[in-house]
Write a protein that holds these residues in place. Structure first.
Motif, PDB file in Angstrom:
ATOM      1  N   UNK A 160       0.833  -1.211   0.000  1.00 56.06           N
ATOM      2  CA  UNK A 160       0.000   0.000   0.000  1.00 56.06           C
ATOM      3  C   UNK A 160       0.861   1.253   0.000  1.00 56.06           C
ATOM      4  N   UNK A 161       2.022   1.170   0.658  1.00 54.93           N
ATOM      5  CA  UNK A 161       2.927   2.322   0.693  1.00 54.93           C
ATOM      6  C   UNK A 161       3.420   2.674  -0.704  1.00 54.93           C
ATOM      7  N   UNK A 162       3.779   1.664  -1.480  1.00 55.23           N
ATOM      8  CA  UNK A 162       4.264   1.918  -2.841  1.00 55.23           C
ATOM      9  C   UNK A 162       3.157   2.478  -3.723  1.00 55.23           C
ATOM     10  N   UNK A 163       1.945   1.953  -3.550  1.00 62.97           N
ATOM     11  CA  UNK A 163       0.819   2.462  -4.334  1.00 62.97           C
ATOM     12  C   UNK A 163       0.584   3.932  -3.994  1.00 62.97           C
ATOM     13  N   UNK A 164       0.614   4.254  -2.712  1.00 64.85           N
ATOM     14  CA  UNK A 164       0.395   5.632  -2.279  1.00 64.85           C
ATOM     15  C   UNK A 164       1.482   6.555  -2.823  1.00 64.85           C
ATOM     16  N   UNK A 165       2.722   6.091  -2.752  1.00 60.69           N
ATOM     17  CA  UNK A 165       3.837   6.881  -3.295  1.00 60.69           C
ATOM     18  C   UNK A 165       3.649   7.098  -4.798  1.00 60.69           C
ATOM     19  N   UNK A 166       3.264   6.042  -5.502  1.00 59.66           N
ATOM     20  CA  UNK A 166       3.078   6.151  -6.953  1.00 59.66           C
ATOM     21  C   UNK A 166       1.992   7.172  -7.289  1.00 59.66           C
ATOM     22  N   UNK A 167       0.907   7.156  -6.529  1.00 57.93           N
ATOM     23  CA  UNK A 167      -0.191   8.096  -6.786  1.00 57.93           C
ATOM     24  C   UNK A 167       0.260   9.527  -6.523  1.00 57.93           C
ATOM     25  N   UNK A 168       0.930   9.758  -5.409  1.00 61.72           N
ATOM     26  CA  UNK A 168       1.297  11.119  -5.014  1.00 61.72           C
ATOM     27  C   UNK A 168       2.436  11.690  -5.862  1.00 61.72           C
ATOM     28  N   UNK A 169       3.233  10.821  -6.492  1.00 59.83           N
ATOM     29  CA  UNK A 169       4.362  11.308  -7.299  1.00 59.83           C
ATOM     30  C   UNK A 169       4.173  11.027  -8.788  1.00 59.83           C
ATOM     31  N   UNK A 170       3.019  10.461  -9.151  1.00 54.22           N
ATOM     32  CA  UNK A 170       2.687  10.174 -10.550  1.00 54.22           C
ATOM     33  C   UNK A 170       3.700   9.224 -11.194  1.00 54.22           C
ATOM     34  N   UNK A 171       4.066   8.188 -10.456  1.00 55.23           N
ATOM     35  CA  UNK A 171       4.935   7.137 -10.971  1.00 55.23           C
ATOM     36  C   UNK A 171       4.111   5.886 -11.258  1.00 55.23           C
ATOM     37  N   UNK A 172       4.695   4.946 -11.991  1.00 54.69           N
ATOM     38  CA  UNK A 172       4.018   3.696 -12.318  1.00 54.69           C
ATOM     39  C   UNK A 172       4.033   2.749 -11.120  1.00 54.69           C
ATOM     40  N   UNK A 173       2.851   2.276 -10.730  1.00 54.08           N
ATOM     41  CA  UNK A 173       2.764   1.316  -9.628  1.00 54.08           C
ATOM     42  C   UNK A 173       3.532   0.044  -9.973  1.00 54.08           C
ATOM     43  N   UNK A 282      -8.953   2.234   4.657  1.00 59.36           N
ATOM     44  CA  UNK A 282      -9.081   2.957   3.392  1.00 59.36           C
ATOM     45  C   UNK A 282      -9.453   4.414   3.631  1.00 59.36           C
ATOM     46  N   UNK A 283     -10.397   4.651   4.540  1.00 59.30           N
ATOM     47  CA  UNK A 283     -10.816   6.024   4.842  1.00 59.30           C
ATOM     48  C   UNK A 283      -9.646   6.846   5.360  1.00 59.30           C
ATOM     49  N   UNK A 284      -8.833   6.245   6.237  1.00 63.11           N
ATOM     50  CA  UNK A 284      -7.680   6.955   6.772  1.00 63.11           C
ATOM     51  C   UNK A 284      -6.719   7.373   5.657  1.00 63.11           C
ATOM     52  N   UNK A 285      -6.428   6.445   4.744  1.00 62.97           N
ATOM     53  CA  UNK A 285      -5.490   6.747   3.665  1.00 62.97           C
ATOM     54  C   UNK A 285      -6.066   7.789   2.714  1.00 62.97           C
ATOM     55  N   UNK A 340       2.537   5.603   6.709  1.00 59.99           N
ATOM     56  CA  UNK A 340       1.801   6.447   5.760  1.00 59.99           C
ATOM     57  C   UNK A 340       1.982   7.921   6.096  1.00 59.99           C
ATOM     58  N   UNK A 341       1.843   8.269   7.372  1.00 55.16           N
ATOM     59  CA  UNK A 341       1.969   9.667   7.784  1.00 55.16           C
ATOM     60  C   UNK A 341       3.359  10.212   7.498  1.00 55.16           C
ATOM     61  N   UNK A 342       4.391   9.412   7.789  1.00 50.84           N
ATOM     62  CA  UNK A 342       5.762   9.876   7.571  1.00 50.84           C
ATOM     63  C   UNK A 342       6.007  10.205   6.100  1.00 50.84           C
ATOM     64  N   UNK A 343       5.395   9.439   5.212  1.00 45.87           N
ATOM     65  CA  UNK A 343       5.574   9.693   3.788  1.00 45.87           C
ATOM     66  C   UNK A 343       4.752  10.889   3.318  1.00 45.87           C
ATOM     67  N   UNK A 344       3.488  10.905   3.688  1.00 49.45           N
ATOM     68  CA  UNK A 344       2.571  11.920   3.169  1.00 49.45           C
ATOM     69  C   UNK A 344       2.988  13.331   3.595  1.00 49.45           C
ATOM     70  N   UNK A 345       3.423  13.483   4.837  1.00 49.93           N
ATOM     71  CA  UNK A 345       3.785  14.804   5.355  1.00 49.93           C
ATOM     72  C   UNK A 345       4.975  15.388   4.607  1.00 49.93           C
ATOM     73  N   UNK A 346       5.909  14.546   4.210  1.00 47.17           N
ATOM     74  CA  UNK A 346       7.185  15.039   3.684  1.00 47.17           C
ATOM     75  C   UNK A 346       7.253  15.150   2.166  1.00 47.17           C
TER      76      UNK A 346
END
Length: 433
Positions: A160-173, A282-285, A340-346
């Motif tokens: 889920x972390x990689x998917x979230x990173x891909x979405x937020x940075x527009x990279x390929x999952x 899911x709601x949290x993310x 998730x929080x550590x990634x999203x904030x930064x």
């Protein structure tokens, strides 16, 4: 008022809100809307509250997260973690430290289904820890292998972390999943090395178990058919190109549901609990994604990110020193926030820096996930350590921290290898195209 000063004030207010237990996504959204309203006017700011959530909800890559979460919850309810643990024990449990090795291997396998570090830790805290203590394992080795094994849940794809990173940075999952294969295998191997280092110093910490007969091993394989089927169909379908990531996640949910029914481990009550767990996660993310996107608009309009990039670029240090500083920051954040929080904030601040330095964003995504995983073990907090301690109060925090020390050391070695040799991460995506 200076826009950069507004950006700094907004960031500090966000941290203050988080400190008083305002949900992180809500804190980011509030600061983002108010700050954007101060800079660009309230009508555009209020419109962000509608357009950004709608855009995120329509994002097909982000839709994979609830599917994988539901698959992981169904797999846990169906007892697949216990099945894969029993299979790994049948294969290596007779060796010295075999149960600890079993925990690492099983955590990696379950992480491929579950996709969450905290959930993997909690699951094997229930499944593995009582077994190890009952069979004479030292408490520090038992607890350390579970807490460290939990970090594999975010590096073994699908994550889920990689998917979230891909979405937020527009990279390929898919590129991130492929890039994670070698780092994930390296993680498992080095964790097993850490167990052996511990046993060299204290041979009695992990006594040998009874060797399983061929019949017992075959029985363990038969019992673990669900795990094997799920992993082969989902990951095999993704890497062979039969399924897209979204299709594989949907198929995985159906298979996990059918397996749980066939094993008669899914009651109506447990099914409702599964839906509630997946929905809450899911709601949290999604709320974090909404907040991070709105906060990114605020940071962009203040010029805070651009100013930070210019400031860092002007430093008389090589790019490697800047990367080192970012890694230290992430280890610190991982000790206090969940992954998730550590990634999203930064990300609104860090991604422009990485791009300016000329580094590959897929490479940084894997490094980012790895370093956050290390933070999940790092004192004085370490969220995996806290989860395990909350489940087993009889094992002190000091014992758990002593147990994770060998794993923490090899994790730092792994991080150094991935940073110094990007080919370990980027070779497979380049070969597979």
């Amino acid at each position: 008022m200076d826009p950069l000063f507004i950006a700094l004030i907004g960031f500090l207010i966000m941290l203050a809100l988080i400190a008083v237990h305002v949900p992180i996504g809500v804190a980011m959204a509030l600061v983002g809307v108010v700050g954007f309203g101060q800079m660009a006017g309230w009508a555009p700011a209020v419109s962000l509250m509608a357009t950004e959530p709608a855009s995120a909800m329509a994002n097909l890559d982000l839709a994979v997260i609830p599917l994988f979460m539901l698959m992981g919850s169904l797999a846990a309810a169906g007892g697949l973690a216990g099945d894969i643990y029993n299979l790994a024990y049948a294969l290596v449990g007779h060796r010295r430290g075999g149960l600890a090795t079993t925990t690492i291997v099983a955590s990696a396998g379950f992480g491929a289904i579950c996709g969450s570090g905290v959930a993997t830790t909690a699951t094997f805290g229930r499944v593995a820890l009582p077994e190890m203590l009952k069979r004479g394992y030292a408490a520090d080795l038992a607890a350390g292998s579970i807490a460290a094994g939990g970090t594999l849940g975010i590096i073994v794809p699908p994550s889920s972390m990689m998917i979230l990173y891909a979405v937020l940075t527009e990279q390929s999952v898919l590129d991130l999943f492929v890039a994670a294969i070698i780092p994930a295998a390296l993680a498992v191997a080095l964790h097993i090395v850490a167990i052996q280092i511990k046993l060299i110093r204290d041979p009695e910490a992990g006594p040998r178990g009874e060797k399983s007969t061929l019949q017992e091993r075959l029985h363990a394989f038969r019992e673990a058919w669900g795990v094997i089927l799920l992993a082969v169909v989902v990951m095999g379908g993704i890497y062979s190109g039969i399924f897209t990531v979204n299709e594989a996640a949907a198929v995985g949910v159906v298979i996990a549901f059918v397996i749980a029914l066939l094993k008669r481990r899914l009651s109506w009550r447990s099914f409702v609990r599964v839906l509630a767990e997946a929905s809450a996660g899911t709601a949290m993310i999604y709320i974090m994604v909404f907040g991070a996107t709105i906060f990114s608009y605020f940071i962009a309009i203040t010029g805070g990110a651009a100013y930070l990039v210019g400031l860092i670029s002007a430093l008389p240090v090589p790019p490697e020193a800047i990367i080192f500083g970012l890694l230290v920051l992430y280890i610190f954040l991982g000790a206090f926030f969940d992954e998730v929080a550590a990634m999203v904030i930064t990300l609104p601040f860090v991604i422009p820096v990485i791009q300016t330095l000329g580094y590959d964003l897929v490479w940084w995504g894997i490094v980012n996930v790895v370093v956050i995983g290390i933070g999940m073990l790092t004192p004085p907090i370490g969220i995996n350590v806290m989860v395990l301690n909350s489940m087993h109060k009889s094992i002190s925090l000091g014992t758990i921290y002593r147990g994770i020390l060998p794993f923490l050391c090899v994790d730092l070695v792994r991080l150094a290898l991935l940073v110094l040799f990007p080919v370990l991460t980027l070779w497979l995506p380049r070969v597979l195209g």
